[in-house]
Design an enzyme around this catalytic site. Sequence first.
Site, PDB file in Angstrom:
ATOM      1  N   HIS A   1       0.927  -1.214  -0.132  1.00  0.00           N
ATOM      2  CA  HIS A   1       0.111  -0.178   0.018  1.00  0.00           C
ATOM      3  C   HIS A   1       0.783   1.218   0.145  1.00  0.00           C
ATOM      4  O   HIS A   1       0.678   2.082  -0.744  1.00  0.00           O
ATOM      5  CB  HIS A   1      -0.798   0.142   1.174  1.00  0.00           C
ATOM      6  CG  HIS A   1      -1.687  -1.044   1.349  1.00  0.00           C
ATOM      7  ND1 HIS A   1      -2.031  -1.885   2.643  1.00  0.00           N
ATOM      8  CD2 HIS A   1      -2.843  -1.596   0.612  1.00  0.00           C
ATOM      9  CE1 HIS A   1      -3.155  -2.665   2.393  1.00  0.00           C
ATOM     10  NE2 HIS A   1      -3.575  -2.427   1.076  1.00  0.00           N
TER      11      HIS A   1
ATOM     12  N   LYS B   1     -18.209  -5.770   6.341  1.00  0.00           N
ATOM     13  CA  LYS B   1     -16.844  -6.595   6.282  1.00  0.00           C
ATOM     14  C   LYS B   1     -16.041  -6.601   7.788  1.00  0.00           C
ATOM     15  O   LYS B   1     -15.985  -5.458   8.239  1.00  0.00           O
ATOM     16  CB  LYS B   1     -15.975  -5.876   5.300  1.00  0.00           C
ATOM     17  CG  LYS B   1     -14.910  -6.360   4.751  1.00  0.00           C
ATOM     18  CD  LYS B   1     -14.204  -5.557   3.836  1.00  0.00           C
ATOM     19  CE  LYS B   1     -13.035  -6.364   3.065  1.00  0.00           C
ATOM     20  NZ  LYS B   1     -12.557  -5.755   1.704  1.00  0.00           N
TER      21      LYS B   1
ATOM     22  N   ARG C   1      -2.359  -6.398  -8.352  1.00  0.00           N
ATOM     23  CA  ARG C   1      -1.512  -7.163  -8.145  1.00  0.00           C
ATOM     24  C   ARG C   1      -1.167  -8.429  -9.150  1.00  0.00           C
ATOM     25  O   ARG C   1      -0.188  -8.861  -9.673  1.00  0.00           O
ATOM     26  CB  ARG C   1      -1.369  -7.627  -6.563  1.00  0.00           C
ATOM     27  CG  ARG C   1      -1.057  -6.859  -5.535  1.00  0.00           C
ATOM     28  CD  ARG C   1      -1.482  -7.375  -4.174  1.00  0.00           C
ATOM     29  NE  ARG C   1      -2.909  -7.165  -4.259  1.00  0.00           N
ATOM     30  CZ  ARG C   1      -3.757  -7.337  -3.199  1.00  0.00           C
ATOM     31  NH1 ARG C   1      -3.392  -7.687  -2.094  1.00  0.00           N
ATOM     32  NH2 ARG C   1      -5.203  -7.273  -3.371  1.00  0.00           N
TER      33      ARG C   1
ATOM     34  N   SER D   1      -3.275  -7.634   3.051  1.00  0.00           N
ATOM     35  CA  SER D   1      -3.262  -7.435   4.488  1.00  0.00           C
ATOM     36  C   SER D   1      -3.462  -8.700   4.961  1.00  0.00           C
ATOM     37  O   SER D   1      -3.382  -9.206   6.154  1.00  0.00           O
ATOM     38  CB  SER D   1      -4.257  -6.616   4.653  1.00  0.00           C
ATOM     39  OG  SER D   1      -3.761  -5.352   4.207  1.00  0.00           O
TER      40      SER D   1
HETATM   41  P1  ADP Z   1      -9.888  -3.559  -0.691  1.00  0.00           P
HETATM   42  O1  ADP Z   1     -10.482  -4.332   0.435  1.00  0.00           O
HETATM   43  O2  ADP Z   1     -10.704  -2.276  -0.858  1.00  0.00           O
HETATM   44  O3  ADP Z   1      -9.278  -4.162  -1.868  1.00  0.00           O
HETATM   45  P2  ADP Z   1      -7.185  -3.413   0.459  1.00  0.00           P
HETATM   46  O4  ADP Z   1      -6.512  -2.665   1.571  1.00  0.00           O
HETATM   47  O5  ADP Z   1      -6.982  -4.892   0.445  1.00  0.00           O
HETATM   48  O6  ADP Z   1      -8.570  -2.956   0.090  1.00  0.00           O
HETATM   49  O7  ADP Z   1      -6.524  -2.892  -0.893  1.00  0.00           O
HETATM   50  C1  ADP Z   1      -6.492  -1.237  -1.170  1.00  0.00           C
HETATM   51  C2  ADP Z   1      -5.936  -1.305  -2.602  1.00  0.00           C
HETATM   52  O8  ADP Z   1      -4.703  -1.323  -2.443  1.00  0.00           O
HETATM   53  C3  ADP Z   1      -6.476  -2.062  -3.930  1.00  0.00           C
HETATM   54  O9  ADP Z   1      -6.480  -1.323  -4.789  1.00  0.00           O
HETATM   55  C4  ADP Z   1      -5.460  -3.149  -3.757  1.00  0.00           C
HETATM   56  O10 ADP Z   1      -5.500  -3.962  -4.963  1.00  0.00           O
HETATM   57  C5  ADP Z   1      -4.325  -2.239  -3.490  1.00  0.00           C
HETATM   58  N1  ADP Z   1      -3.039  -3.301  -3.294  1.00  0.00           N
HETATM   59  C6  ADP Z   1      -3.390  -4.217  -1.920  1.00  0.00           C
HETATM   60  N2  ADP Z   1      -2.119  -4.941  -1.737  1.00  0.00           N
HETATM   61  C7  ADP Z   1      -1.397  -4.342  -2.685  1.00  0.00           C
HETATM   62  C8  ADP Z   1       0.058  -4.589  -2.877  1.00  0.00           C
HETATM   63  N3  ADP Z   1       0.817  -5.453  -2.298  1.00  0.00           N
HETATM   64  N4  ADP Z   1       0.659  -3.939  -3.752  1.00  0.00           N
HETATM   65  C9  ADP Z   1       0.019  -2.849  -4.582  1.00  0.00           C
HETATM   66  N5  ADP Z   1      -1.190  -2.690  -4.136  1.00  0.00           N
HETATM   67  C10 ADP Z   1      -1.856  -3.359  -3.510  1.00  0.00           C
END
Ligand code: ADP
Length: 164
Positions: free
Chosen positions: A22, A46, A95, A133
């Site tokens: 992130h 969620k 990803r 996460s």
């Molecule tokens: P959501 O539940 O809305 O997908 P996340 O916190 O999992 O929320 O992810 C938020 C954003 O960050 C999404 O667009 C996700 O694809 C991106 N993201 C999550 N992990 C990574 C990573 N390792 N590298 C790049 N982008 C990421």
Amino acid sequence: MPELNPRIAVYTGTFDPVHHGHLDIIQRGSHLFDRLIVGVGNNPDKQTLFDIDERVQLLQQVTGEFPNVCVEKFAGLAVRFVRGEGARIMLRGLRTLSDMEYEFTMSLMNLSLDAEIETVFLMAREEYSHVSSSLLRQIAKLGGDLSRFLPVPVRAALIQKATA
Ligand code: ADP
């Protein structure tokens, strides 16, 4: 309707918790746009390990070095939040192929909800493309090494939560 600014972007997500994948998107986004708002979603359907205020607080702690980045929470439709911030851009990270399928559907739906807001994707950096996460929460429970994936304050908070 007030005009939306294409130089302002909102990076939406759950961030449960924020990790280096992130943060890499936040850093790169902060160089591309004049202002980047990290929008932390509060979705009552969620279940999250960290509550909304904890997720916001951790993000604030680890994004302090970026002068044009701020962190805010939101509930409800993401496009509505983006519009409320005066932003034209929704920023997301990609990803894997499975991310792509989900994000493609979401971006089309968001476009039909608000045709003025564009979703912009940044590809995950190779070293973080396997980091999520949910995986990090599992590793924390099992006592694995998280140092490469999480900033120090987040790591401490996750270990404390996961082993409580
Ligand atoms: P959501 O539940 O809305 O997908 P996340 O916190 O999992 O929320 O992810 C938020 C954003 O960050 C999404 O667009 C996700 O694809 C991106 N993201 C999550 N992990 C990574 C990573 N390792 N590298 C790049 N982008 C990421």
